[in-house]
Write a protein that holds these residues in place. Structure first.
Motif, PDB file in Angstrom:
ATOM      1  N   GLU A 162       8.326  12.317  62.391  1.00 32.72           N
ATOM      2  CA  GLU A 162       8.406  12.253  61.074  1.00 32.72           C
ATOM      3  C   GLU A 162       9.846  12.718  60.525  1.00 32.72           C
ATOM      4  O   GLU A 162      10.294  12.137  59.336  1.00 32.72           O
ATOM      5  CB  GLU A 162       7.294  13.143  60.133  1.00 32.72           C
ATOM      6  CG  GLU A 162       7.663  14.880  60.441  1.00 32.72           C
ATOM      7  CD  GLU A 162       6.723  15.685  59.568  1.00 32.72           C
ATOM      8  OE1 GLU A 162       5.637  15.106  59.072  1.00 32.72           O
ATOM      9  OE2 GLU A 162       6.989  16.788  59.624  1.00 32.72           O
ATOM     10  N   LEU A 163      10.471  13.545  61.167  1.00 34.47           N
ATOM     11  CA  LEU A 163      11.790  13.800  60.720  1.00 34.47           C
ATOM     12  C   LEU A 163      13.062  12.940  60.781  1.00 34.47           C
ATOM     13  O   LEU A 163      13.552  12.814  59.680  1.00 34.47           O
ATOM     14  CB  LEU A 163      12.400  15.249  61.425  1.00 34.47           C
ATOM     15  CG  LEU A 163      11.440  16.511  61.415  1.00 34.47           C
ATOM     16  CD1 LEU A 163      11.870  17.525  62.223  1.00 34.47           C
ATOM     17  CD2 LEU A 163      11.116  16.852  59.900  1.00 34.47           C
ATOM     18  N   GLY A 164      12.836  12.111  61.794  1.00 29.40           N
ATOM     19  CA  GLY A 164      14.033  11.053  61.941  1.00 29.40           C
ATOM     20  C   GLY A 164      13.688   9.852  61.152  1.00 29.40           C
ATOM     21  O   GLY A 164      14.398   8.790  61.249  1.00 29.40           O
ATOM     22  N   ARG A 165      12.443   9.894  60.765  1.00 30.58           N
ATOM     23  CA  ARG A 165      11.793   8.543  60.026  1.00 30.58           C
ATOM     24  C   ARG A 165      11.608   8.880  58.535  1.00 30.58           C
ATOM     25  O   ARG A 165      11.107   7.902  57.590  1.00 30.58           O
ATOM     26  CB  ARG A 165      10.548   8.047  60.772  1.00 30.58           C
ATOM     27  CG  ARG A 165      10.815   7.502  62.037  1.00 30.58           C
ATOM     28  CD  ARG A 165       9.389   6.952  62.670  1.00 30.58           C
ATOM     29  NE  ARG A 165       8.739   5.835  61.952  1.00 30.58           N
ATOM     30  CZ  ARG A 165       9.062   4.617  62.191  1.00 30.58           C
ATOM     31  NH1 ARG A 165      10.027   4.227  63.229  1.00 30.58           N
ATOM     32  NH2 ARG A 165       8.409   3.634  61.434  1.00 30.58           N
ATOM     33  N   TRP A 166      12.129   9.869  58.023  1.00 30.04           N
ATOM     34  CA  TRP A 166      11.919  10.376  56.645  1.00 30.04           C
ATOM     35  C   TRP A 166      12.428   9.049  55.829  1.00 30.04           C
ATOM     36  O   TRP A 166      11.588   8.647  54.663  1.00 30.04           O
ATOM     37  CB  TRP A 166      12.860  11.424  56.361  1.00 30.04           C
ATOM     38  CG  TRP A 166      12.575  12.004  54.782  1.00 30.04           C
ATOM     39  CD1 TRP A 166      11.348  12.716  54.807  1.00 30.04           C
ATOM     40  CD2 TRP A 166      13.126  11.908  53.851  1.00 30.04           C
ATOM     41  NE1 TRP A 166      11.231  13.053  53.170  1.00 30.04           N
ATOM     42  CE2 TRP A 166      12.399  12.708  52.829  1.00 30.04           C
ATOM     43  CE3 TRP A 166      14.562  11.557  53.360  1.00 30.04           C
ATOM     44  CZ2 TRP A 166      13.132  12.970  51.334  1.00 30.04           C
ATOM     45  CZ3 TRP A 166      14.974  11.669  52.233  1.00 30.04           C
ATOM     46  CH2 TRP A 166      14.104  12.399  51.149  1.00 30.04           C
ATOM     47  N   GLU A 167      13.466   8.425  55.916  1.00 27.07           N
ATOM     48  CA  GLU A 167      13.928   7.219  54.924  1.00 27.07           C
ATOM     49  C   GLU A 167      13.080   5.921  55.121  1.00 27.07           C
ATOM     50  O   GLU A 167      12.893   5.442  54.038  1.00 27.07           O
ATOM     51  CB  GLU A 167      15.574   7.012  55.364  1.00 27.07           C
ATOM     52  CG  GLU A 167      16.433   8.025  54.939  1.00 27.07           C
ATOM     53  CD  GLU A 167      16.681   9.019  55.941  1.00 27.07           C
ATOM     54  OE1 GLU A 167      17.534   9.993  55.776  1.00 27.07           O
ATOM     55  OE2 GLU A 167      16.176   9.173  57.200  1.00 27.07           O
ATOM     56  N   ILE A 168      12.544   5.853  56.352  1.00 27.05           N
ATOM     57  CA  ILE A 168      11.775   4.719  56.553  1.00 27.05           C
ATOM     58  C   ILE A 168      10.261   4.867  55.803  1.00 27.05           C
ATOM     59  O   ILE A 168       9.892   4.049  54.947  1.00 27.05           O
ATOM     60  CB  ILE A 168      11.180   4.475  58.008  1.00 27.05           C
ATOM     61  CG1 ILE A 168      12.580   4.187  58.988  1.00 27.05           C
ATOM     62  CG2 ILE A 168      10.257   3.616  58.239  1.00 27.05           C
ATOM     63  CD1 ILE A 168      12.332   4.417  60.369  1.00 27.05           C
ATOM     64  N   GLN A 169       9.790   6.070  55.678  1.00 28.53           N
ATOM     65  CA  GLN A 169       8.666   6.241  55.003  1.00 28.53           C
ATOM     66  C   GLN A 169       8.950   6.062  53.392  1.00 28.53           C
ATOM     67  O   GLN A 169       8.002   5.631  52.484  1.00 28.53           O
ATOM     68  CB  GLN A 169       8.404   8.020  54.948  1.00 28.53           C
ATOM     69  CG  GLN A 169       7.769   8.065  56.499  1.00 28.53           C
ATOM     70  CD  GLN A 169       7.585   9.757  56.657  1.00 28.53           C
ATOM     71  OE1 GLN A 169       7.232  10.561  55.663  1.00 28.53           O
ATOM     72  NE2 GLN A 169       7.837  10.217  57.794  1.00 28.53           N
ATOM     73  N   LEU A 170      10.216   6.753  52.897  1.00 25.04           N
ATOM     74  CA  LEU A 170      10.223   6.321  51.706  1.00 25.04           C
ATOM     75  C   LEU A 170      10.390   4.909  51.158  1.00 25.04           C
ATOM     76  O   LEU A 170       9.914   4.249  50.275  1.00 25.04           O
ATOM     77  CB  LEU A 170      11.557   7.253  51.274  1.00 25.04           C
ATOM     78  CG  LEU A 170      11.676   8.620  51.388  1.00 25.04           C
ATOM     79  CD1 LEU A 170      13.240   9.113  50.885  1.00 25.04           C
ATOM     80  CD2 LEU A 170      10.956   9.152  50.487  1.00 25.04           C
ATOM     81  N   MET A 171      10.984   4.016  52.108  1.00 26.36           N
ATOM     82  CA  MET A 171      11.126   2.632  51.725  1.00 26.36           C
ATOM     83  C   MET A 171       9.724   1.873  51.833  1.00 26.36           C
ATOM     84  O   MET A 171       9.450   1.010  51.043  1.00 26.36           O
ATOM     85  CB  MET A 171      12.042   1.918  52.879  1.00 26.36           C
ATOM     86  CG  MET A 171      12.233   0.498  52.670  1.00 26.36           C
ATOM     87  SD  MET A 171      12.658  -0.072  50.957  1.00 26.36           S
ATOM     88  CE  MET A 171      14.477   0.102  50.757  1.00 26.36           C
ATOM     89  N   GLN A 172       8.780   2.366  52.937  1.00 29.19           N
ATOM     90  CA  GLN A 172       7.822   1.865  52.988  1.00 29.19           C
ATOM     91  C   GLN A 172       6.837   2.286  51.723  1.00 29.19           C
ATOM     92  O   GLN A 172       6.209   1.181  51.248  1.00 29.19           O
ATOM     93  CB  GLN A 172       6.767   2.649  54.206  1.00 29.19           C
ATOM     94  CG  GLN A 172       7.345   2.339  55.475  1.00 29.19           C
ATOM     95  CD  GLN A 172       6.730   3.278  56.557  1.00 29.19           C
ATOM     96  OE1 GLN A 172       6.162   4.467  56.211  1.00 29.19           O
ATOM     97  NE2 GLN A 172       6.779   3.016  57.847  1.00 29.19           N
ATOM     98  N   LYS A 173       6.832   3.439  51.113  1.00 34.44           N
ATOM     99  CA  LYS A 173       6.143   3.678  49.868  1.00 34.44           C
ATOM    100  C   LYS A 173       6.748   2.958  48.636  1.00 34.44           C
ATOM    101  O   LYS A 173       6.031   2.426  47.802  1.00 34.44           O
ATOM    102  CB  LYS A 173       6.351   5.162  49.766  1.00 34.44           C
ATOM    103  CG  LYS A 173       5.405   6.019  50.514  1.00 34.44           C
ATOM    104  CD  LYS A 173       5.810   7.520  50.280  1.00 34.44           C
ATOM    105  CE  LYS A 173       4.816   8.231  51.494  1.00 34.44           C
ATOM    106  NZ  LYS A 173       5.174   9.501  51.680  1.00 34.44           N
ATOM    107  N   ALA A 174       8.091   2.788  48.507  1.00 28.88           N
ATOM    108  CA  ALA A 174       8.725   1.993  47.592  1.00 28.88           C
ATOM    109  C   ALA A 174       8.296   0.597  47.623  1.00 28.88           C
ATOM    110  O   ALA A 174       7.756  -0.303  46.402  1.00 28.88           O
ATOM    111  CB  ALA A 174      10.096   1.941  47.664  1.00 28.88           C
TER     112      ALA A 174
END
Length: 393
Positions: A162-174
């Motif tokens: 989760e730590l290194g994929r934080w920005e990916i999670q944000l884009m997925q939600k957007a």
């Protein structure tokens, strides 16, 4: 989307639309190697010795388009391989890939990880890369796989961090928010995501992270879809990762990138803090490392089903009577400059080079050092570098 059947159908639909990984299909064996998929190299990494047998059964659990499966067949010439996947469209590509490159010791089954007990027998090596984190119930998935692992067998796992994929999670939600009622239309999701990246400012954190790490592979829509519009993803940290591992009932052998998990790398200049860190449990120390260096995009590691016998080479007699051979995952030999199993450059001394030239699997260490000016400590260095694999007497 909490119903497991609904989730499974959505995941299958994504991979039917965008088969993954999208590597080209070749009419020859794939280039290079991944040592984690080579039974000799992986077993040596986990136990410090050559495996007692090579005619093993391998399961590629969630094989996708067969990229890993193909390597597993070509890198393990005595093994029989089984690949399973949820997506029939992706399986068709896996079959064609293996057929075209001559990877013929493989059979494929259209099967969920949850239903792996339907396969007969047990497996000596189970490869599960990029799959558990897409299951609605990863614990049920890893427990199903664990039941199929033979005693003394190894399981190689890759899950997201989760730590290194934080920005990916944000884009997925957007993307999901903007898709709204079109969620589940993966082509629309890719279109929305592409437009977002094109319109965000260049200094935007999500854009910078994507450029830094992912943009090369994400030129391909299959990769972009897998990363940004996946319907199901669970990302781990050390604490939740070990909850998953403990639930498997298997033994944690170690991360396959041990260099990252050395505390000296981060606290080498602070002996007092390093001493405090050494007093922590292994798991606490792993957690400390990822908190201080939150670049962890994934965890790659080995589990095993006991009994797993590890070899130690500190006793001179034990070492002298062992039979060495070259690690199959080194490139550039015979030469004094080689790539090791991890594609790192190693410069060999003349004596080390002469020793390795005689590691054909039919002479003992004692017989070789009688003809080469190499001390046992230097031999141990070659073992530590995993340039040689030993068979105990």
């Amino acid at each position: 989307m909490s119903d497991p059947q609904t989730v499974s159908s959505a995941v299958a639909k994504l991979y039917d639309t965008y088969p993954f990984p999208p590597e080209p299909i070749l009419d020859e064996p794939p280039p290079g190697y991944n040592w984690r998929w080579n039974w000799l190299a992986a077993y040596n990494f986990c136990t410090g010795r050559k495996p007692p047998k090579q005619d093993i059964r391998i399961l590629d659990a969630g094989c996708g388009s067969g990229v890993g499966t193909e390597y597993l067949v070509h890198l393990n010439p005595q093994a029989s391989v089984v690949g399973i996947d949820l997506s029939s469209g992706t399986l068709a590509i896996a079959k064609e890939r293996c057929q075209r490159s001559g990877a013929n010791r493989v059979e494929f089954h259209h099967l969920s990880l949850y239903d792996v007990e339907q396969l007969p027998g047990e497996f000596d090596l189970i490869n599960c890369v990029g799959v558990l984190h897409h299951l609605p119930d990863p614990i049920r998935g890893i427990q199903a796989l664990a039941k199929k692992l033979a005693p003394g067998g190894l399981m190689h796992i890759f899950v997201y961090g989760e730590l290194g994929r934080w920005e990916i999670q944000l884009m997925q939600k957007a993307i999901a928010l903007l898709q709204n009622e079109k969620r589940g239309d993966y082509r629309d999701g890719v279109k929305v995501g592409r437009q977002l990246f094109a319109s965000l400012p260049e200094n935007n954190r999500i854009v910078k992270r994507d450029k830094e790490l992912w943009s090369l592979e994400n030129h391909r829509d299959e990769c972009f879809a897998d990363m940004y519009v996946h319907p199901q993803e669970i990302d781990y940290n050390i604490d939740t990762l070990f909850e998953l591992i403990d639930a498997s009932g298997l033994e944690f052998i170690g991360f396959s990138n041990p260099g990252f998990w050395q505390i000296d790398r981060l606290l080498g200049k602070a002996p007092e803090l390093r001493e405090r860190a050494e007093a922590l449990s292994d798991r606490q120390r792993y957690r400390l490392i990822e908190l201080l260096d939150p670049e962890v995009t994934h965890y790659e590691f080995f589990l095993g089903r006991p009994p797993i016998t590890k070899a130690y080479w500190s006793e001179d007699h034990t070492l002298l009577t062992a039979i060495p051979e070259l690690n199959p995952c080194i490139e550039g030999f015979p030469s004094q400059c080689v790539f090791d199993y991890n594609y790192q450059i190693v410069n060999l001394s003349t004596a080390e080079f002469e020793f390795l030239q005689q590691c054909h699997g039919n002479s003992t260490v004692a017989e070789i050092v009688n003809t080469v000016q190499l001390g046992l400590d230097e031999v141990r260095k070659l073992i530590q570098q995993q340039l040689i694999i030993l068979t105990p007497a």
